[in-house]
Write an enzyme that holds these catalytic residues in place. Structure first.
Site, mmCIF file in Angstrom:
data_model
loop_
_atom_site.group_PDB
_atom_site.id
_atom_site.type_symbol
_atom_site.label_atom_id
_atom_site.label_comp_id
_atom_site.label_asym_id
_atom_site.label_seq_id
_atom_site.Cartn_x
_atom_site.Cartn_y
_atom_site.Cartn_z
ATOM 1 N N GLU A 26 12.798 1.945 4.359
ATOM 2 C CA GLU A 26 11.535 1.223 4.228
ATOM 3 C C GLU A 26 11.786 -0.022 3.384
ATOM 4 O O GLU A 26 12.888 -0.205 2.844
ATOM 5 C CB GLU A 26 10.458 2.123 3.601
ATOM 6 C CG GLU A 26 10.038 3.255 4.526
ATOM 7 C CD GLU A 26 8.944 4.157 3.971
ATOM 8 O OE1 GLU A 26 8.244 3.752 3.037
ATOM 9 O OE2 GLU A 26 8.814 5.275 4.473
ATOM 10 N N HIS B 214 -1.239 -1.813 1.292
ATOM 11 C CA HIS B 214 -0.224 -1.567 2.322
ATOM 12 C C HIS B 214 -0.357 -2.668 3.363
ATOM 13 O O HIS B 214 -1.467 -2.959 3.814
ATOM 14 C CB HIS B 214 -0.441 -0.190 2.961
ATOM 15 C CG HIS B 214 0.764 0.287 3.713
ATOM 16 N ND1 HIS B 214 1.195 -0.317 4.877
ATOM 17 C CD2 HIS B 214 1.640 1.284 3.460
ATOM 18 C CE1 HIS B 214 2.287 0.307 5.302
ATOM 19 N NE2 HIS B 214 2.579 1.283 4.457
ATOM 20 N N ARG C 116 6.425 -4.474 -0.611
ATOM 21 C CA ARG C 116 5.049 -4.526 -0.106
ATOM 22 C C ARG C 116 4.197 -5.641 -0.680
ATOM 23 O O ARG C 116 3.339 -6.184 0.014
ATOM 24 C CB ARG C 116 4.348 -3.205 -0.420
ATOM 25 C CG ARG C 116 4.731 -2.178 0.549
ATOM 26 C CD ARG C 116 3.938 -0.944 0.357
ATOM 27 N NE ARG C 116 4.644 0.055 1.125
ATOM 28 C CZ ARG C 116 4.448 1.342 1.022
ATOM 29 N NH1 ARG C 116 3.547 1.803 0.182
ATOM 30 N NH2 ARG C 116 5.124 2.162 1.772
ATOM 31 N N HIS D 70 -3.980 0.790 -0.880
ATOM 32 C CA HIS D 70 -3.148 1.941 -0.515
ATOM 33 C C HIS D 70 -2.762 2.811 -1.713
ATOM 34 O O HIS D 70 -2.745 4.034 -1.613
ATOM 35 C CB HIS D 70 -1.884 1.407 0.162
ATOM 36 C CG HIS D 70 -0.929 2.459 0.647
ATOM 37 N ND1 HIS D 70 -1.272 3.397 1.597
ATOM 38 C CD2 HIS D 70 0.366 2.709 0.317
ATOM 39 C CE1 HIS D 70 -0.226 4.183 1.824
ATOM 40 N NE2 HIS D 70 0.772 3.799 1.064
ATOM 41 N N ARG E 99 5.054 -0.461 -6.618
ATOM 42 C CA ARG E 99 5.788 0.762 -6.270
ATOM 43 C C ARG E 99 6.709 0.541 -5.079
ATOM 44 O O ARG E 99 6.305 -0.027 -4.064
ATOM 45 C CB ARG E 99 4.782 1.866 -5.913
ATOM 46 C CG ARG E 99 5.431 3.161 -5.468
ATOM 47 C CD ARG E 99 4.367 4.173 -5.136
ATOM 48 N NE ARG E 99 3.572 3.762 -4.008
ATOM 49 C CZ ARG E 99 3.749 4.181 -2.772
ATOM 50 N NH1 ARG E 99 4.713 5.029 -2.477
ATOM 51 N NH2 ARG E 99 2.968 3.761 -1.804
HETATM 52 C C1 SIN Z 1 4.269 4.475 4.691
HETATM 53 O O1 SIN Z 1 4.603 5.339 5.481
HETATM 54 O O2 SIN Z 1 4.358 3.277 4.938
HETATM 55 C C2 SIN Z 1 3.686 4.899 3.370
HETATM 56 C C3 SIN Z 1 4.739 5.396 2.494
HETATM 57 C C4 SIN Z 1 4.413 5.119 1.066
HETATM 58 O O3 SIN Z 1 3.305 4.652 0.759
HETATM 59 O O4 SIN Z 1 5.286 5.300 0.222
#
Ligand code: SIN
Length: 543
Positions: free
Chosen positions: A114, A240, A286, A347, A382
């Site tokens: 990610e 998010h 993010r 989020h 985060r």
């Molecule tokens: C996501 O799946 O994008 C959320 C995961 C997260 O907020 O850590």
């Protein structure tokens, strides 16, 4: 009615359940949850849980990624503690039966990636990781005779020794449990405990658009603040970048793992745009991606941008993201053939109840962990998939502390505490009083305290919130409590705290971007903003 146990846990997500299973090896555990036990943010978590498991990864790399995302204000000792504990806590989850995806049956875990991660390190169960974890933890808790779960029980306020006239002079206050509303009968019970744990998740419902479930009204932080605990860094609200944009969809998240597996953000004309904003492109952290999308939308006037994964084989997309594929199909979008319209949404709360490395708040016998806490791990932003990890690590830390304290706790008798006093409160006849304030707060926060902030809007919103907060407080005195009124009071408290914290920080850092102070100012602001009821704000240096 009075209930008493050794441990009272408020919240039924990964943090509360992980702690419950461990605490039950010491004593009796009561867990209260305001809706059904499955209604938690954990249950909706799609991405996964980050931990160093691959041969080409290292603790040092995960630590550096977390620190970089956290924009200079993570607590380095906490980051190390959480990262180094990751593999052991993950093994515990697997021992409970959590089925993370494997490369092939019985082989190593299939790790995804990610934004902000320099390696593949996210263990996942397709795109339903939280659901799989919640399923296992709930099953284990249900079969444990020392754990009692009360559903539809909504915590109202913490029970304090001082309020009960039980504080020893010179000894300071301590937490004795909580007053809890039985949503079905309307009765308010005292739930006494030697140790109380707040694991109520986040506060996404403070904003009009959020990826969070309806329960996310900041209950734990609001209760702790009202009880006199320190709360910190509440200006750092994570948006998010990719929530499904569809008027009929109720805030459905499109996991960051879609970008981790090659998905690209594009505009209406089909052009990728992230490279303009960050050298990491679509896999930037993010804060950067959400701000980039905000800028694209404000410049173009479009309703959404798009997330495109159509270049990947359809079979891979359907197998890797079954939940996202099926849900989007319901809204008429075949993600194997069409880009997904997406917008940012509130989020995750990076701040929360200030705790130490053992999960203890500033009030004795009161712990907080999971999204409710500010442990120092996330700093100003985060890193994706660090939150489920933080929850299990701090459940373990807190358990170790309770284990250490157990001889003293075990020997303690529980004092008689006063019953809830409803005063002159009457049944509310016009529920519109609640729904109107609810809507006002959420709209104000979305329009005035979102991804990009300004002094002007922050000062206006503070002035507009003040009478609403006062009005809600009056409702709380005048009317018999309902879950809606309890939640309204909590989102009002949270909105006020977020705005107060945002007004204090005179710089831009991580998730807090303010046009009047566009630069990060390390000389003056490598600090936490700490609020405590009735006291002046405190600025806590990071090191
Ligand atoms: C996501 O799946 O994008 C959320 C995961 C997260 O907020 O850590």
């Amino acid at each position: 009615m009075d209930f008493a146990s050794d441990f009272l846990i408020i919240g039924s997500g990964i943090a509360g359940l992980s702690f419950a299973l461990k605490a039950a090896t010491l004593g009796t555990v009561t867990l209260v949850t305001k809706k059904s036990r499955i209604d938690s943010a954990t249950n909706l978590a799609q991405g996964g849980i980050a931990a160093v498991l691959a041969a080409d990864d290292s603790f040092e790399m995960h630590i550096q990624d977390t620190l970089r995302a956290g924009a200079g204000i993570c607590n380095q000792d906490i980051v190390r503690l959480v990262v180094e504990n990751g593999p052991d806590r993950l093994k515990e989850l697997m021992a409970l039966g959590v089925a993370f995806n494997q490369k092939e049956q019985g082989a190593t875990l299939d790790l995804t990636r990610e934004g902000g991660h320099s390696a593949r390190r996210i263990a996942h169960a397709f795109d339903l990781t939280g659901h799989e974890i919640e399923r296992c933890l709930l099953a284990s808790a249900a079969s444990n005779p020392r754990i009692t779960i009360f559903e539809n029980h909504c915590a109202v306020d913490l029970l304090l020794a001082s309020k009960a006239g039980l504080a020893d002079p010179g000894e300071g206050d301590s937490c004795l449990g909580a007053y809890v509303l039985d949503s079905m009968s309307g009765a308010i019970h005292t739930f006494q405990a030697k140790t109380t744990v707040l694991c109520t998740g986040g506060c996404g419902k403070v904003y009009l658009y959020t990826t969070n479930p309806d329960i996310a009204t900041g209950d734990g932080v609001a209760m702790a603040y009202r009880a006199g605990a320190k709360v910190a860094n509440l200006e750092f609200v994570q948006f998010h970048p990719t929530c499904l944009f569809d008027p009929k969809a109720k805030n459905f998240l499109i996991s960051e793992a879609v970008r981790g597996e090659g998905g690209r953000l594009i505009n209406k004309a089909g052009q990728p745009f992230m490279a303009k904003y960050d050298s990491r492109g679509d896999l930037a952290t993010r804060d950067t991606v959400a701000r980039a999308i905000d800028n694209e939308l404000k410049t173009s006037g479009d309703d959404s941008v798009f997330l495109d994964i159509t270049h990947k084989p359809a079979d891979f997309v359907k197998t890797r993201f079954p939940n996202i594929y099926q849900t989007c199909l319901v809204y008429g979008i075949d993600i194997t053939r069409q880009p997904i319209p997406v917008v940012p949404a509130a989020h995750y709360m990076c701040g929360g109840v200030l705790t130490d490395a053992m999960g203890r708040s500033s009030i004795p016998n009161l712990y907080a962990f999971g999204e409710t806490a500010c442990t120092g791990l996330h700093g100003g932003n985060r890193l994706a998939s660090n939150s489920l990890l933080e929850a299990v690590v701090f459940a373990h830390q807190s358990f170790r502390q309770c284990q250490n304290d157990w001889p003293r706790l075990h020997a303690q008798s529980q004092p008689k505490v006063p019953q809830w006093d409803p005063g002159q409160a009457a049944r509310i006849k016009e529920c519109v009083l609640i729904t109107h304030n609810w809507d006002q707060i959420r709209r104000l926060m979305w329009n005035y305290v979102g991804i990009v902030r300004s002094e002007k809007r922050l000062s206006l919103v503070q002035a507009r919130l003040a009478p609403i907060v006062k009005e809600v407080d009056q409702h709380y005195q005048d009317y018999l409590l309902t879950p809606d009124l309890v939640e309204l009071r909590n989102i009002a408290t949270m909105a006020d705290l977020i705005v107060s914290s945002a007004r204090l920080r005179k710089e831009s850092r991580g998730l807090h971007y303010i046009v009047d102070y566009p630069r990060q100012n390390d000389e003056e602001w490598r600090k936490y903003t700490v609020l405590r009821q009735g006291e002046d704000p405190e600025f806590l240096p990071v090191d």
